[in-house]
Enzyme design. Structure first.
Site, PDB file in Angstrom:
ATOM      1  N   TRP A  35       0.899  -1.121  -0.042  1.00 34.39           N
ATOM      2  CA  TRP A  35       0.003  -0.214   0.042  1.00 34.39           C
ATOM      3  C   TRP A  35       0.823   1.221  -0.148  1.00 34.39           C
ATOM      4  O   TRP A  35       1.855   1.232   0.947  1.00 34.39           O
ATOM      5  CB  TRP A  35      -0.649   0.058   1.077  1.00 34.39           C
ATOM      6  CG  TRP A  35      -1.951   1.068   1.238  1.00 34.39           C
ATOM      7  CD1 TRP A  35      -2.735   1.780   0.495  1.00 34.39           C
ATOM      8  CD2 TRP A  35      -1.974   1.785   2.540  1.00 34.39           C
ATOM      9  NE1 TRP A  35      -3.290   2.818   0.978  1.00 34.39           N
ATOM     10  CE2 TRP A  35      -3.234   2.912   2.361  1.00 34.39           C
ATOM     11  CE3 TRP A  35      -1.617   1.698   3.793  1.00 34.39           C
ATOM     12  CZ2 TRP A  35      -3.547   3.631   3.325  1.00 34.39           C
ATOM     13  CZ3 TRP A  35      -2.217   2.507   4.811  1.00 34.39           C
ATOM     14  CH2 TRP A  35      -3.045   3.605   4.458  1.00 34.39           C
TER      15      TRP A  35
ATOM     16  N   ASP B  26      -0.884  -6.134   9.211  1.00 28.13           N
ATOM     17  CA  ASP B  26      -2.208  -5.078   8.603  1.00 28.13           C
ATOM     18  C   ASP B  26      -3.219  -5.882   8.115  1.00 28.13           C
ATOM     19  O   ASP B  26      -3.174  -6.691   6.916  1.00 28.13           O
ATOM     20  CB  ASP B  26      -1.672  -4.209   7.574  1.00 28.13           C
ATOM     21  CG  ASP B  26      -2.513  -2.978   7.239  1.00 28.13           C
ATOM     22  OD1 ASP B  26      -3.666  -3.033   7.706  1.00 28.13           O
ATOM     23  OD2 ASP B  26      -2.081  -2.100   6.666  1.00 28.13           O
TER      24      ASP B  26
ATOM     25  N   LYS C 288     -13.521  -1.336   5.709  1.00 25.92           N
ATOM     26  CA  LYS C 288     -14.126  -2.184   4.454  1.00 25.92           C
ATOM     27  C   LYS C 288     -15.324  -3.334   5.057  1.00 25.92           C
ATOM     28  O   LYS C 288     -16.474  -3.264   4.527  1.00 25.92           O
ATOM     29  CB  LYS C 288     -12.972  -2.839   4.005  1.00 25.92           C
ATOM     30  CG  LYS C 288     -12.354  -2.046   3.122  1.00 25.92           C
ATOM     31  CD  LYS C 288     -11.683  -0.995   3.472  1.00 25.92           C
ATOM     32  CE  LYS C 288     -10.777  -0.379   2.417  1.00 25.92           C
ATOM     33  NZ  LYS C 288      -9.779   0.799   3.075  1.00 25.92           N
TER      34      LYS C 288
END
Length: 410
Positions: A142, A223, A258
């Site tokens: 990311w 993560d 999310k």
């Protein structure tokens, strides 16, 4: 300042500033918002879209909001670390209620402003208490990962992860790199639905990663932003559970943007797993100082919604069903993407897109392809070629694939 300089220090300081470079994904979204083309498509920003192109509010979240509003009696500050109920709910979701980490109380969980906030707390914690420790992130990762750690003062390096020629995990290169690391190095690992590639280790590969982590004395920082969007709530935790062995210390940065659709509530958590319950308690005391000197204490609404849903067996079952619906739609769009590209006469093999997991696909499109898609068709994709598959729909798929076919022919 001397009298001949009738300006303040602040004015002199600001005069020296140049315009900061915009974040590539945020900048892409801003450009998309200004685009007047009615057929424009935003596949850059990482938010889930339903079949109508909307980012929905979960039904379970709506119901929880109503219950919380009716029961609310105060707007007083939340504790620095968040509530104990939230901590229990997070650890139960991550590890399972009967996991050794939960039973022995060697995990300390603090609420954070989203998953990004959790990463920053971890970075501040490590840099303050163990200065000089470096963090290694996957290549690619990311785009904000290195920026978060560098902003906290940490040294950042990378380890190999993706084989772009085969569109697969380069596991042997990854494992060999991990074997060469030093004791105490922080290794950032994506718990599932790797961003940006959509490629995850298998269960056996996770076991081997866990072996190296344990043997080398490495500290994983997992993560875990997409739990439930790969194969399922429990199935997506296979990597985390393989790393969470007795005595192994690790960090877990989790997000509920999310899998609860709580993007603008900014709710996440950092869980610090110590060697013992005493170590976890000590870690909590230091994490609270990092929080106190940053944002002081967390917002309450998002965490209260997550807690209310996870603590109620009926609501949790409904929530898992909603997550399952998201996951199924993403998989359908992956398959439709591959099928439609093939129908457009594209000879290149894009079948790997259907094998990838989660919201993102490392498409293999070049920065030139991406620029042409934007300028000619108002289709917005990150320069790396990462596509948010969750932003595609049955209505825009034909236009998208026709545009990609046109660009590839050129």
């Amino acid at each position: 300042l001397p009298a001949k300089h009738p300006v303040t220090n602040e004015e002199l300081m600001l005069e020296t500033l140049s315009m900061a470079t915009a974040d590539p994904i945020i900048g892409l979204t801003e450009a998309f918002g200004k685009d007047s083309n009615p057929e424009k498509i935003n596949l850059g920003v990482g938010v889930y879209k339903d079949e109508n192109g909307n980012t929905p509010v979960f039904a379970t979240v709506r119901d929880a909001q109503k219950r919380l509003l009716e029961a609310e009696t105060t707007k007083n500050y939340a504790p620095i670390e968040g509530t104990a109920e939230f901590s229990r709910a997070v650890q139960g979701l991550l590890f399972g209620e009967d996991h050794e980490i939960v039973r022995t109380s060697r995990g300390a969980t603090v609420q954070s402003p989203g998953g990004t906030g959790a990463l920053r707390i971890a970075a501040d914690f490590v840099h303050k208490l163990f200065p000089g420790t470096r963090v290694l992130i996957s290549e690619p990762s990311w785009a904000n990962h290195p920026k978060v750690f560098e902003a906290a003062g940490m040294d950042v390096a990378t380890y190999p992860y993706f084989d772009s020629a085969r569109n697969e995990l380069d596991f042997s290169a990854m494992l060999n790199a991990l074997k060469g690391l030093s004791e105490g190095d922080i290794v950032l690992l994506h718990g599932c639905c790797h961003n940006p590639t959509g490629v995850d280790p298998t269960e056996e590969e996770w076991r081997q990663i866990g072996d190296v982590v344990q043997d080398r004395g490495l500290i994983p920082l997992v993560d875990f932003a997409y739990q439930g969007l790969g194969e399922g709530i429990d199935a997506d935790g296979v990597g985390l559970r393989e790393l969470s062995r007795p005595g192994v210390e690790l960090f877990v940065a989790s997000s509920f943007s999310k899998n609860f659709g709580l993007y603008n509530e900014r709710v996440g958590a950092l869980t610090i797993v110590g060697e013992s319950a005493e170590a976890a308690t000590t870690a909590m005391s230091h994490a609270k100082i990092c929080i106190r000197t940053n944002y002081s204490n967390p917002p309450a609404q998002g965490a209260a919604l997550v807690t209310a849903i996870l603590e109620d067996a009926e609501q949790r079952a409904r929530w898992e069903n909603e997550v399952s619906g998201m996951r199924d739609r993403i998989k359908e769009m992956r398959s439709l993407f591959v099928e439609t590209l093939k129908k457009k006469g594209i000879e290149r093999d894009f079948s790997f897109i259907a094998r990838q997991r989660g919201m993102f696909s490392f498409s293999g499109l070049t920065s030139d392809h991406v620029e042409t898609l934007r300028s000619r068709y108002s289709i917005y994709v990150v320069a790396s070629g990462r596509i948010n598959v969750a932003g595609t729909t049955r209505d825009n798929m034909d236009h998208l694939c026709e545009a990609i076919a046109d660009v590839l022919r050129d």
